[in-house]
Design an enzyme around this catalytic site. Sequence first.
Site, PDB file in Angstrom:
ATOM      1  CB  THR A   1      47.257  26.635  23.068  1.00 21.14           C
ATOM      2  OG1 THR A   1      47.570  27.939  23.553  1.00 21.14           O
ATOM      3  CG2 THR A   1      45.808  26.326  23.348  1.00 21.14           C
TER       4      THR A   1
ATOM      5  N   GLY B   1      48.369  28.410  19.620  1.00 23.26           N
ATOM      6  CA  GLY B   1      49.730  28.128  19.185  1.00 23.26           C
ATOM      7  C   GLY B   1      50.198  26.760  19.642  1.00 23.26           C
TER       8      GLY B   1
ATOM      9  CB  CYS C   1      42.213  31.123  28.063  1.00 27.67           C
ATOM     10  SG  CYS C   1      41.929  29.674  27.010  1.00 27.67           S
TER      11      CYS C   1
END
Length: 316
Positions: free
Chosen positions: A168, A165, A132
């Site tokens: 990750t 979560g 990300c």
Amino acid sequence: MSTASVGCAILGSGNIGTDLMIKVLRSRGSLSLRALAGIDPASEGLARAERLGVATTHGGLEGLLADAALFDSIDIVFDATSAAAHHAHARILAAHGKTAIDLTPAAVGPPIVPAVNLGAHLDAQNVNLITCGGQATIPIVYAISRTAPVTYAEMISSIASKSAGPGTRQNIDEFTQTTARALESVGGAARGKAIIILNPAEPPRIMRNTVYAVVPDGDESAIRSSLADMEAALRAYVPGYRFVAPPLFEDLEQAPVVLPGGETLRGLKVSVLLEVEGAAHYLPAYAGNLDIMTAAALRTGELFAGAGRGAEGAQP
């Protein structure tokens, strides 16, 4: 305009997989979602998929393989599991001729940022969406490097702890390593560094990123223009992507930066502060870090489908 759809499936019924499922269903474009596969029969993602009429399995990739007719109808597989799991998935998907779009930091296929280099890898069987933070910051480094050589680039991503979560958290080491390498290979920096912060603040804060880049001799006007163009390119598929302030410039000739190890950097330092607000299709708006990954995945899948990938071959 596409006239046919390409079958796709999603591996992983967690937050990212479920958000991507909703994006694909809402897009009504060239992708046809055939199944969502997880490994937890009690997951909210699988339950939601069933309510939306999407085929499900809690047997993971093996569950998809067990239904030959369903598996044959799938051409593109989005993998939203973990880096470790994707290494195994990649071998199986390649053996069956499926195109894999990897949302984990496994880095099996070439690193992709849709706004930067997707066109160079439309023939790849496996592509990697990096992280990300990479999706948010590599375009900034690339936008600067296309105006002047970047000798060093550093990114710091701060994401809400609530948005991270188990997958990750398991991939933190891979996050920093994969992002740093992609700052170089995709962004064009000679040397890259990546840092991620899980912000425990309540209420949760949206994803924020800081990018530092050093160029030996840069044109401030050209850099501003290139960065503005890149922000617009990102907003075409991530509407919540925006700069927090205009780019900052600092002359390092009188105050050079000294990196660990003693390397001294001179020239022009460019600082860009940006944030990503999620579309809140499934995840809360503060989870821009997850939204930018699923938006990039959808963009990549649609471009692959438009390029004729898949048995049904959508026509561009």
